[in-house]
Design a protein around this motif. Structure first.
Motif, mmCIF file in Angstrom:
data_model
loop_
_atom_site.group_PDB
_atom_site.id
_atom_site.type_symbol
_atom_site.label_atom_id
_atom_site.label_comp_id
_atom_site.label_asym_id
_atom_site.label_seq_id
_atom_site.Cartn_x
_atom_site.Cartn_y
_atom_site.Cartn_z
ATOM 1 N N ILE A 50 44.546 49.255 10.912
ATOM 2 C CA ILE A 50 44.794 49.699 9.841
ATOM 3 C C ILE A 50 44.279 48.904 8.755
ATOM 4 N N PRO A 51 44.606 48.580 8.026
ATOM 5 C CA PRO A 51 43.271 47.257 6.757
ATOM 6 C C PRO A 51 42.934 46.765 7.157
ATOM 7 N N PRO A 73 48.982 48.735 15.897
ATOM 8 C CA PRO A 73 48.278 50.271 15.230
ATOM 9 C C PRO A 73 48.476 49.340 13.749
ATOM 10 N N PRO A 74 49.116 49.700 13.174
ATOM 11 C CA PRO A 74 49.872 49.228 11.667
ATOM 12 C C PRO A 74 49.021 47.900 11.001
ATOM 13 N N PRO A 111 46.557 56.719 11.860
ATOM 14 C CA PRO A 111 45.406 56.405 11.079
ATOM 15 C C PRO A 111 44.208 55.273 11.629
ATOM 16 N N ALA A 112 45.439 54.337 12.234
ATOM 17 C CA ALA A 112 44.183 53.441 13.133
ATOM 18 C C ALA A 112 43.052 53.811 13.830
ATOM 19 N N THR A 123 40.569 54.764 10.677
ATOM 20 C CA THR A 123 39.842 53.869 10.054
ATOM 21 C C THR A 123 38.963 53.500 10.990
ATOM 22 N N MET A 152 42.628 61.103 11.038
ATOM 23 C CA MET A 152 44.341 61.219 11.831
ATOM 24 C C MET A 152 44.605 62.552 11.621
ATOM 25 N N THR A 163 51.246 55.452 13.062
ATOM 26 C CA THR A 163 50.386 54.572 13.158
ATOM 27 C C THR A 163 48.929 54.693 13.767
ATOM 28 N N PRO A 186 38.958 58.920 6.779
ATOM 29 C CA PRO A 186 39.704 58.430 8.089
ATOM 30 C C PRO A 186 40.646 59.150 8.049
ATOM 31 N N GLY A 193 40.217 49.867 8.042
ATOM 32 C CA GLY A 193 40.234 50.347 6.550
ATOM 33 C C GLY A 193 39.162 49.496 6.250
#
Length: 156
Positions: free
Chosen positions: A139-140, A135-136, A50-51, A54, A10, A47, A6, A143
């Motif tokens: 991510i988790p 988006p933030p 990375p979104a 993932t 990114m 943000t 990821p 991810g």
């Protein structure tokens, strides 16, 4: 390795965005690029990228390596439900498609950038605060799903 994928996605997303943004300045017909909203738009990248990385890991891990056709089958709907070519409220007669678009994290990136670059009172289907928070939050979620799928794939 599961984290590298990821991160590489990114970085590719950031480089692609930085290459595409200047293209907007070449818009013909006397259109004025919204220079005032450009710093805030570039601020969305930390943000959004990375979104996207993932989500890519999540999409890429379920299929065996020899069946990587999944990208062609998954990316096309992902691109069309990402609302990059139309605002989310655009297909007003197709409610199920609007709902599907609202679930797709790239939709919120596109709508957020649209809200930052268009004049106030423009087409804003999703509030900017929602667009900047999805988006933030993705991510988790993506991810964890992607890393779990990657570990499962390496065990096979």
């Amino acid at each position: 390795m599961a984290v590298e994928m990821p991160v590489f996605g990114m970085l590719r997303g950031i480089v692609a965005s930085l290459r595409v943004i200047p293209t907007g300045f070449l818009i013909p017909d006397g259109a004025t690029p919204p220079v005032a909203g450009l710093p805030a738009t570039v601020g969305v990248l930390p943000t959004a990228a990375p979104a996207g990385g993932t989500v890519g890991l999540t999409i890429g891990t379920p299929a065996p390596t020899r069946h990587r056709r999944i990208f062609a089958e998954a990316l096309t709907p992902l691109m069309f439900t990402g609302c990059t070519r139309f605002p989310r409220h655009g297909p007003a007669d197709v409610r199920w498609f609007q709902v599907l678009c609202a679930v797709d994290p790239p939709t919120h990136v596109g709508e957020g950038i649209r809200a930052l670059l268009l004049p106030p009172g423009g087409p804003g289907a999703i509030p900017l605060r929602v667009c900047l928070s999805v988006p933030p939050a993705a991510i988790p979620v993506f991810g964890a799903i992607g890393v779990k799928g990657f570990h499962r794939r390496t065990q096979d």
